[in-house]
Enzyme design. Sequence first.
Site, PDB file in Angstrom:
ATOM      1  N   CYS A 125       0.817  -1.206   0.000  1.00 35.26           N
ATOM      2  CA  CYS A 125       0.000   0.000   0.000  1.00 35.26           C
ATOM      3  C   CYS A 125       0.860   1.268   0.000  1.00 35.26           C
ATOM      4  O   CYS A 125       1.510   1.562  -0.984  1.00 35.26           O
ATOM      5  CB  CYS A 125      -0.995  -0.029   1.160  1.00 35.26           C
ATOM      6  SG  CYS A 125      -2.422   1.056   0.875  1.00 35.26           S
ATOM      7  N   HIS A 233      -3.382  -5.030   0.719  1.00 31.35           N
ATOM      8  CA  HIS A 233      -2.865  -5.356   2.054  1.00 31.35           C
ATOM      9  C   HIS A 233      -2.750  -6.879   2.216  1.00 31.35           C
ATOM     10  O   HIS A 233      -3.653  -7.534   2.725  1.00 31.35           O
ATOM     11  CB  HIS A 233      -3.793  -4.785   3.138  1.00 31.35           C
ATOM     12  CG  HIS A 233      -3.643  -3.320   3.345  1.00 31.35           C
ATOM     13  ND1 HIS A 233      -2.877  -2.776   4.351  1.00 31.35           N
ATOM     14  CD2 HIS A 233      -4.159  -2.282   2.654  1.00 31.35           C
ATOM     15  CE1 HIS A 233      -2.930  -1.456   4.277  1.00 31.35           C
ATOM     16  NE2 HIS A 233      -3.707  -1.130   3.255  1.00 31.35           N
ATOM     17  N   GLU A 235      -0.988  -8.488   4.267  1.00 32.43           N
ATOM     18  CA  GLU A 235      -0.802  -8.898   5.670  1.00 32.43           C
ATOM     19  C   GLU A 235      -2.112  -9.321   6.314  1.00 32.43           C
ATOM     20  O   GLU A 235      -2.115 -10.030   7.334  1.00 32.43           O
ATOM     21  CB  GLU A 235      -0.160  -7.767   6.473  1.00 32.43           C
ATOM     22  CG  GLU A 235      -1.074  -6.650   6.947  1.00 32.43           C
ATOM     23  CD  GLU A 235      -1.503  -5.690   5.852  1.00 32.43           C
ATOM     24  OE1 GLU A 235      -2.423  -4.879   6.098  1.00 32.43           O
ATOM     25  OE2 GLU A 235      -0.926  -5.744   4.746  1.00 32.43           O
TER      26      GLU A 235
END
Length: 261
Positions: A125, A233, A235
């Site tokens: 990002c 994202h 994660e």
Amino acid sequence: MSTIFSKAPARKEESYRPIIGVVMCANSIDENPALTVHEKYLDAIFNANAIPVCLPHELASREGAIQEVLARLDGIFLTGSPSNVEPHWYNEDGIEELADPGRDKLSIALIHATLAQGIPLLAACRGMQELVVATGGSLYRKVQEEPGYMDHREDTSLSHDEQFALVHPVSIEPGGLLAELLPDYQSFQVNSLHGQGAKRLGAELSVEARAPDNLVEAVSVRGHPFALGVQWHPEWHSLTDAVSRQLFESFVAACRKYHRG
């Protein structure tokens, strides 16, 4: 006397856990200046069998500090953030309301150093936007206001989990790093929580994936062993989402290989 930054002795590839530097963001806690990082980023590194170490902004202001730290690290992870890169970094005028000057300075210095030394880099990002800017590119400051592009921001009226839900596909460019890491995919779904995006890429970067509106969603650095930026994202749900898990495991494998070298 050893510290967490000390290089570990040589071990078998499968057992060594790389040490990965993670950037933080400026914040305020009880009216005191603070640096913070969302736990989800650290968890993603831990889940991929590596050890995250948080990096303070002051590293960029201390002579030689970045090189001393990088000598003890196996990789760098540039996280997302509520803040945006200030436009002067890509030669545009104007004021960025959601600025974090200390993070800009550290991240861009880290990118230059890691690319010069071949250190593995993963950027998510805001991190991808930093990678674009540090390699001579520029950004759309408000993608949703650009003709032909959709609104890539999250719907803040939804719950936190719903904001991170998978909302649009990305298409992988053939022959690149992402295609190599994800051989079973030509496209896949991603979340989308960003207001800015890549406008122009410098000569060092290759496009790795695009959104349906043709916005660049992933980039890599030409000739680098592993330097990948993604606009989403990964994660989030990095253990259960197959693509995210593969990205982090590949990144950590590259960090382990760098350590051996």
